[in-house]
Design a protein around this motif. Structure first.
Motif, PDB file in Angstrom:
ATOM      1  N   LEU A 495       0.834  -1.203   0.000  1.00 22.32           N
ATOM      2  CA  LEU A 495       0.000   0.000   0.000  1.00 22.32           C
ATOM      3  C   LEU A 495       0.867   1.251   0.000  1.00 22.32           C
ATOM      4  N   THR A 496       1.998   1.206   0.696  1.00 20.21           N
ATOM      5  CA  THR A 496       2.912   2.350   0.707  1.00 20.21           C
ATOM      6  C   THR A 496       3.444   2.632  -0.690  1.00 20.21           C
ATOM      7  N   ILE A 497       3.745   1.577  -1.434  1.00 17.27           N
ATOM      8  CA  ILE A 497       4.255   1.736  -2.801  1.00 17.27           C
ATOM      9  C   ILE A 497       3.216   2.383  -3.693  1.00 17.27           C
ATOM     10  N   VAL A 498       1.954   1.984  -3.499  1.00 19.00           N
ATOM     11  CA  VAL A 498       0.893   2.492  -4.374  1.00 19.00           C
ATOM     12  C   VAL A 498       0.652   3.972  -4.145  1.00 19.00           C
ATOM     13  N   VAL A 499       0.612   4.415  -2.897  1.00 19.01           N
ATOM     14  CA  VAL A 499       0.190   5.793  -2.610  1.00 19.01           C
ATOM     15  C   VAL A 499       1.353   6.765  -2.484  1.00 19.01           C
ATOM     16  N   ASN A 500       2.594   6.306  -2.437  1.00 22.63           N
ATOM     17  CA  ASN A 500       3.733   7.189  -2.247  1.00 22.63           C
ATOM     18  C   ASN A 500       3.956   8.049  -3.493  1.00 22.63           C
ATOM     19  N   ASN A 501       3.904   9.379  -3.337  1.00 26.83           N
ATOM     20  CA  ASN A 501       4.038  10.267  -4.493  1.00 26.83           C
ATOM     21  C   ASN A 501       5.465  10.253  -5.061  1.00 26.83           C
ATOM     22  N   ASN A 502       6.460   9.830  -4.224  1.00 23.50           N
ATOM     23  CA  ASN A 502       7.852   9.827  -4.668  1.00 23.50           C
ATOM     24  C   ASN A 502       8.268   8.507  -5.298  1.00 23.50           C
ATOM     25  N   SER A 503       7.376   7.504  -5.331  1.00 23.05           N
ATOM     26  CA  SER A 503       7.741   6.203  -5.909  1.00 23.05           C
ATOM     27  C   SER A 503       7.906   6.348  -7.412  1.00 23.05           C
ATOM     28  N   LYS A 504       8.893   5.629  -7.945  1.00 21.78           N
ATOM     29  CA  LYS A 504       9.192   5.714  -9.378  1.00 21.78           C
ATOM     30  C   LYS A 504       8.290   4.777 -10.156  1.00 21.78           C
ATOM     31  N   VAL A 505       7.686   5.240 -11.209  1.00 21.00           N
ATOM     32  CA  VAL A 505       6.810   4.419 -12.061  1.00 21.00           C
ATOM     33  C   VAL A 505       7.674   3.689 -13.078  1.00 21.00           C
ATOM     34  N   VAL A 506       7.564   2.384 -13.117  1.00 19.69           N
ATOM     35  CA  VAL A 506       8.347   1.570 -14.052  1.00 19.69           C
ATOM     36  C   VAL A 506       7.404   0.776 -14.930  1.00 19.69           C
ATOM     37  N   ASP A 507       7.917   0.382 -16.081  1.00 19.92           N
ATOM     38  CA  ASP A 507       7.118  -0.405 -17.027  1.00 19.92           C
ATOM     39  C   ASP A 507       7.266  -1.892 -16.801  1.00 19.92           C
ATOM     40  N   ALA A 508       8.364  -2.349 -16.177  1.00 20.38           N
ATOM     41  CA  ALA A 508       8.596  -3.769 -15.958  1.00 20.38           C
ATOM     42  C   ALA A 508       9.289  -3.962 -14.617  1.00 20.38           C
ATOM     43  N   LEU A 509       9.088  -5.134 -14.031  1.00 24.46           N
ATOM     44  CA  LEU A 509       9.649  -5.435 -12.710  1.00 24.46           C
ATOM     45  C   LEU A 509      10.548  -6.679 -12.812  1.00 24.46           C
ATOM     46  N   PRO A 510      11.709  -6.667 -12.155  1.00 27.80           N
ATOM     47  CA  PRO A 510      12.604  -7.834 -12.201  1.00 27.80           C
ATOM     48  C   PRO A 510      12.118  -8.943 -11.270  1.00 27.80           C
ATOM     49  N   PHE A 511      12.470 -10.163 -11.590  1.00 26.65           N
ATOM     50  CA  PHE A 511      12.178 -11.313 -10.733  1.00 26.65           C
ATOM     51  C   PHE A 511      13.226 -12.391 -10.973  1.00 26.65           C
ATOM     52  N   GLN A 512      13.277 -13.365 -10.066  1.00 30.73           N
ATOM     53  CA  GLN A 512      14.243 -14.460 -10.188  1.00 30.73           C
ATOM     54  C   GLN A 512      13.586 -15.741  -9.693  1.00 30.73           C
ATOM     55  N   ILE A 513      13.732 -16.822 -10.464  1.00 31.75           N
ATOM     56  CA  ILE A 513      13.170 -18.133 -10.130  1.00 31.75           C
ATOM     57  C   ILE A 513      14.275 -19.177 -10.231  1.00 31.75           C
ATOM     58  N   LYS A 514      14.329 -20.087  -9.250  1.00 30.13           N
ATOM     59  CA  LYS A 514      15.248 -21.212  -9.295  1.00 30.13           C
ATOM     60  C   LYS A 514      14.470 -22.520  -9.374  1.00 30.13           C
ATOM     61  N   MET A 515      15.056 -23.490 -10.108  1.00 28.44           N
ATOM     62  CA  MET A 515      14.352 -24.744 -10.358  1.00 28.44           C
ATOM     63  C   MET A 515      15.359 -25.889 -10.288  1.00 28.44           C
ATOM     64  N   GLU A 516      14.930 -27.015  -9.699  1.00 31.86           N
ATOM     65  CA  GLU A 516      15.733 -28.243  -9.652  1.00 31.86           C
ATOM     66  C   GLU A 516      15.134 -29.261 -10.611  1.00 31.86           C
ATOM     67  N   VAL A 517      16.012 -29.834 -11.452  1.00 28.02           N
ATOM     68  CA  VAL A 517      15.581 -30.830 -12.432  1.00 28.02           C
ATOM     69  C   VAL A 517      16.409 -32.092 -12.240  1.00 28.02           C
ATOM     70  N   GLN A 518      15.752 -33.230 -12.116  1.00 29.11           N
ATOM     71  CA  GLN A 518      16.444 -34.517 -12.075  1.00 29.11           C
ATOM     72  C   GLN A 518      16.224 -35.199 -13.414  1.00 29.11           C
ATOM     73  N   TYR A 519      17.308 -35.395 -14.140  1.00 27.90           N
ATOM     74  CA  TYR A 519      17.172 -35.909 -15.499  1.00 27.90           C
ATOM     75  C   TYR A 519      18.142 -37.056 -15.710  1.00 27.90           C
ATOM     76  N   GLU A 520      17.619 -38.193 -16.162  1.00 32.48           N
ATOM     77  CA  GLU A 520      18.413 -39.367 -16.474  1.00 32.48           C
ATOM     78  C   GLU A 520      18.747 -39.343 -17.965  1.00 32.48           C
ATOM     79  N   PRO A 521      20.004 -39.252 -18.340  1.00 28.19           N
ATOM     80  CA  PRO A 521      20.339 -39.229 -19.771  1.00 28.19           C
ATOM     81  C   PRO A 521      20.005 -40.544 -20.440  1.00 28.19           C
ATOM     82  N   SER A 522      19.812 -40.487 -21.760  1.00 30.85           N
ATOM     83  CA  SER A 522      19.488 -41.684 -22.546  1.00 30.85           C
ATOM     84  C   SER A 522      20.672 -42.639 -22.570  1.00 30.85           C
ATOM     85  N   LYS A 523      20.399 -43.908 -22.474  1.00 30.68           N
ATOM     86  CA  LYS A 523      21.443 -44.954 -22.493  1.00 30.68           C
ATOM     87  C   LYS A 523      21.817 -45.300 -23.933  1.00 30.68           C
TER      88      LYS A 523
END
Length: 523
Positions: A495-523
């Protein structure tokens, strides 16, 4: 036979559609409950019934809401209807006016037109009786909104009004009973307010009724100016409608002498019109049943069958049953038509087939000879199982080539990224094995941007969640977690971000996702 029940605070008037002519049946006072019950008992069970409500309890208001996207409007309307019903309102209708205003804070707001009724006891009791008697109630209409539809579809052409004139502010003053009238105000081609008035004059005192009517109209004019429903620079026009043309004679002259209108307002584009309810009888004597707006509105319902205005559970149930019945008839018609087409096509096919049989018998022998010749020429020594094994081996080689570079199958992951490209852009993708060199578990790190970000964080967070959920659905994925979200989900911070007059307006927001994959290679 169709019926219209016209309900006012004093009475119930019944009209029927007989051979496409609207006929008055009877008028009951609410004190005549036994007569009403008897009439409903004798009413044919399968006769469609519509109700027109002309009540003093009906409230029409314009309420501002922040300008919304198209897909957000229905949910806001539904929530507004629920709020009104929680406040004790029985019948509610809402519709976006299309009119945009600017609030005192400079915010663009759209006006929602709300019509609501807190039902008087006689209406509650009457609707309950209709449901208990299983009367086929197909619609409940509002008298002022029905008058608006009647005017826009038919009467505006009779009065010779242009589209520009219809968008101007004007009143329609229509007679509802001997001494009662309804004042309905329009602006920007839409209804804005409506109220019932009762003149304290004898019904036979024409001069006194006209004077009182003009006085009440002046009060209504002052009200719309004082409430800033219309700006002071705009001129208000007037349309008077009465079944008795004697009550309309001399009204314009009286309006000028009393100061309701003047030559300046007429010259600036305002208009003053008067007519009886039926366009074909504007200058003729009319019968007693044609004096009020009720018959014209009932006739409009019979002829135009307008969409339902106020909804109740019982009306919705009847509507669904009618739609189901019509759908069943349509399906049966289509089945019958398809059967006829099938029989016709089958007969034609059978006839044509008989014609081809002789030619086919002759060619069969030739085909057989050709088959034997080809079997001798072609060496069919490859076994079907060998072909299958060769295909499987080739697929394994191709799969090994595709997967060997990264150590895991990257195609499903790229498919998910592509499917979310409308709002997700991956800026960086890293991967590495966990633990020993022969480990089959890989850590994959996504860094990207979510867009567009417009005022609210709800959509970016939802899009990132959707991207995470789609990755989690992939085969061999053990774990997917959001390391860096486009918004800290602490509500106070949001709510502070929404109403703060000094907050900077951006077109895109950064994010980060991590994923674990267990993969058996073809024999």
């Amino acid at each position: 036979m169709k019926y219209v029940f016209y309900i006012s605070n004093q009475s119930l008037t019944v009209y029927q559609d007989r051979n496409q002519l609207t006929e008055w049946v009877k008028t009951f006072l609410w004190s005549q409950q036994n007569e009403i019950d008897t009439f409903l008992t004798e009413l044919p069970s399968k006769s469609p019934v519509s109700i027109v409500l002309d009540l003093a309890e009906e409230d029409i208001a314009l309420e501002p809401f922040p300008k919304l996207y198209l897909w957000e409007k229905n949910s806001v309307r539904d929530q507004h209807i629920n709020d009104r019903k929680e406040d004790g309102v029985d019948l509610v209708n809402t519709q976006w006016s299309g009119q945009i205003i600017t609030s005192n804070e400079g915010r663009a707001e759209e006006l929602l037109l709300t019509s609501s009724i807190t039902s008087p006891p006689q209406l509650v009791n009457f609707l309950s009786i209709l449901e208990d008697a299983q009367i086929m109630l197909t619609g409940i209409y509002s008298a002022p909104f029905l008058l608006s539809s009647y005017f826009n579809t038919e009467l505006s052409e009779v009065f010779g009004l242009s589209k520009e004139q219809i968008r101007q502010p004007f009143f329609i003053i229509s007679r509802q009973s001997d001494i009662s009238y309804r004042q309905t105000f329009f602006n920007q081609s839409g209804i804005r307010i409506s109220r019932l008035i009762e003149l304290d004059k004898d019904a036979s005192d024409y001069d006194g009724l006209k004077t009182a009517l003009i006085h009440e109209t002046k009060l209504a004019k002052n009200y719309v100016y004082n409430q800033t429903i219309v700006s002071a620079e705009e001129e208000v026009s007037y349309i008077f409608m009465d079944g008795d043309h004697k009550r309309l004679e001399g009204l314009e002259k009286l309006a000028k002498t009393s100061g309701l209108i003047n030559d300046v307002s007429i010259d600036s584009g305002a208009f003053f019109k008067s007519a009886t309810f039926s366009p074909d009888t504007a200058v003729l004597e009319t019968s007693a049943t044609d004096l009020y707006a009720s018959k014209s509105l009932a006739d409009f319902v019979f002829r135009q069958n307008p969409p339902n205005f106020y909804s109740t559970a019982y009306v919705t149930k009847i509507t669904n049953l009618i739609l189901g019945s019509r759908s069943l008839i349509a399906v049966n018609t289509l089945v019958l038509l398809a059967l006829l087409i099938y029989i016709t096509v089958s007969a034609v096919d059978w006839y044509m087939g008989q014609q081809r049989l002789d030619r086919l018998d002759t060619s069969i022998a030739n085909h057989q000879v050709e088959k034997e010749r080809l079997q001798k020429v072609v060496n069919l020594q490859i076994d079907a199982e060998e072909i299958k094994a060769s295909v499987e081996f080739s697929e394994a080689i191709l799969k090994l080539k595709n997967e060997g570079t990264l150590g895991f199958d990257v195609k499903p992951i790229t498919d998910v990224v592509a499917s979310q490209s409308e709002h997700i852009q991956i800026m960086k993708l890293d991967w590495k094995k966990q633990g020993k060199f022969d480990s089959t578990i890989y850590d994959i790190d996504f860094q990207g941007l979510v867009y567009p970000f417009i005022d609210y964080y709800r959509d970016p967070v939802m899009w990132v969640d959707t991207f995470r959920d789609e990755l989690a659905k992939l085969e061999n994925v053990k774990n997917v977690r959001i390391v860096k979200e486009p918004l800290n989900r602490d509500l106070k911070q949001a709510l502070t971000i929404v109403v703060n007059n000094n907050s900077k307006v951006v077109d895109a927001l950064p994010f980060q996702i991590k994923m674990e994959v267990q993969y058996e290679p073809s024999k």
